[in-house]
Design an enzyme around this catalytic site. Structure first.
Site, mmCIF file in Angstrom:
data_model
loop_
_atom_site.group_PDB
_atom_site.id
_atom_site.type_symbol
_atom_site.label_atom_id
_atom_site.label_comp_id
_atom_site.label_asym_id
_atom_site.label_seq_id
_atom_site.Cartn_x
_atom_site.Cartn_y
_atom_site.Cartn_z
ATOM 1 N N CYS A 235 0.818 -1.224 0.000
ATOM 2 C CA CYS A 235 0.000 0.000 0.000
ATOM 3 C C CYS A 235 0.849 1.269 0.000
ATOM 4 O O CYS A 235 0.627 2.171 -0.821
ATOM 5 C CB CYS A 235 -0.990 -0.029 1.168
ATOM 6 S SG CYS A 235 -0.291 0.208 2.822
ATOM 7 N N HIS A 283 -2.927 1.396 6.794
ATOM 8 C CA HIS A 283 -3.243 1.251 5.370
ATOM 9 C C HIS A 283 -3.459 2.622 4.740
ATOM 10 O O HIS A 283 -4.069 3.517 5.344
ATOM 11 C CB HIS A 283 -4.494 0.398 5.179
ATOM 12 C CG HIS A 283 -4.740 0.027 3.742
ATOM 13 N ND1 HIS A 283 -3.940 -0.863 3.055
ATOM 14 C CD2 HIS A 283 -5.680 0.455 2.846
ATOM 15 C CE1 HIS A 283 -4.379 -0.988 1.815
ATOM 16 N NE2 HIS A 283 -5.423 -0.184 1.658
ATOM 17 N N HIS A 295 -5.797 1.550 -4.459
ATOM 18 C CA HIS A 295 -4.908 1.067 -3.391
ATOM 19 C C HIS A 295 -4.438 -0.349 -3.686
ATOM 20 O O HIS A 295 -5.023 -1.076 -4.485
ATOM 21 C CB HIS A 295 -5.604 1.135 -2.028
ATOM 22 C CG HIS A 295 -6.721 0.146 -1.841
ATOM 23 N ND1 HIS A 295 -7.002 -0.452 -0.634
ATOM 24 C CD2 HIS A 295 -7.645 -0.361 -2.715
ATOM 25 C CE1 HIS A 295 -8.043 -1.255 -0.752
ATOM 26 N NE2 HIS A 295 -8.456 -1.222 -2.008
#
Length: 319
Positions: A235, A283, A295
């Site tokens: 990520c 995240h 993402h």
């Protein structure tokens, strides 16, 4: 990161995966597998991001150590040259000081000349000694800094290796769930639709436009932990890669990216902004407009678009 925290995270992740360890349990449905994998990943991803943090610090300190070493070499040469230049004076001062004084007296034609020559001899000796002392101090200061950095690098190498070993264990469990999912779904791919709208959903120019278009262009590429492109990403590696294309340097770690940007209210989001999820900010994705993000979510799922409200939103930053 303290070792206890990592160990706890690893234990929780493994325990999350444990229900599938029993051979007596029937093969779960695809939906159940996806739910369990999502839950396991929420425990694993913070460990991955901490690995990214330590690994990034390791690389930075190795670079700093090399730079200090390069600075140290010319300083050491200056010390050696300065010592060589005053070697004769040092020898006269320490081995035959009386002869030096006598020579100054005997070669003088007047008392004033004798006094001047002795004063000059003492001045030169003191001046050279002070000059060398300054260079030696600089060398010793640099050497001390380099020793500190090398000690830190050695420590981080050990932690880096420890985290890698622990993540290897977790990755084995995730791989096992991936096999279970393949068995439950007949080998169909994971992640659903990779594009759920135009990407970017809203056009924007400048550096942010370059970053968001770069992120959108990575849709479909695989998730690999610790990867920062160009063929695979995690990520924070994806957001780092996208903004690097726009000439902006970000650290490969969600916690650092949170600190490196300017806070943005949710109502003021624009394409290119970084959006963070979960209470520990483990995240990150890139906002592309209309409530959508791009993402790299987790192993087994390619880089894709998602709705921003599909995860617990914590805030946004503008690089």
């Amino acid at each position: 990161m303290r070792n206890g925290f990592v160990a706890a995270a690893v234990i929780v992740a493994v325990n999350t995966l444990a229900p599938f360890s029993s051979p007596a349990r029937a093969v779960p449905s695809p939906a159940e597998v996806e739910k369990q994998l999502d839950q396991a990943w929420e425990k694993l991803e913070p460990v991955i991001e901490q690995y990214n943090k330590v690994h990034g610090e390791l690389l930075a300190n190795q670079k700093k150590s090399k730079q200090l070493g390069e600075r140290l070499r010319p300083v050491q040469l200056r010390v050696e040259m300065s010592l060589g230049q005053i070697g004769d004076i040092a020898a006269r001062q320490y081995r035959i000081p009386r002869a030096s004084a006598a020579n100054a007296v005997l070669s003088s034609t007047s008392p004033q000349m004798m006094t001047d020559r002795l004063a000059l001899l003492n001045y030169v000796a003191r001046s050279d000694a002070a000059k060398v002392a300054d260079v030696v101090k600089l060398r010793d200061d640099l050497a001390a800094q380099r020793a500190q950095v090398e000690a830190l690098v050695a420590k981080q190498k050990r932690l880096d290796a420890e985290l890698a070993k622990r993540r290897k264990t977790i990755q084995a469990e995730v791989d096992r769930l991936e096999r279970l999912r393949a068995q439950a779904t007949g080998g169909s791919s994971s992640g659903g639709s990779l594009r759920i709208g135009a990407c970017p959903a809203v056009s924007i120019g400048g550096a942010a436009g370059t970053a968001v278009r770069t992120a959108c262009a990575q849709i479909g590429k695989p998730y690999v932990w610790g990867a920062d492109g160009p063929s695979s990403f995690d990520c924070s590696g994806l957001t780092q890669y996208a903004w690097k294309a726009a000439g902006v340097s970000l650290t490969h770690f969600t916690g650092a990216q949170w600190r490196e940007g300017t806070p943005v209210d949710r109502a003021d989001l624009r394409p290119g902004d970084l959006v963070f999820f979960y209470s520990d900010l483990h995240h990150v994705g890139m906002y592309v407009g209309n409530g959508l993000i791009v993402h790299a979510s987790r192993a087994g799922v390619p880089v894709k678009m998602a709705r921003m409200d599909s995860m617990p939103y914590m805030g946004a930053r503008r690089p």
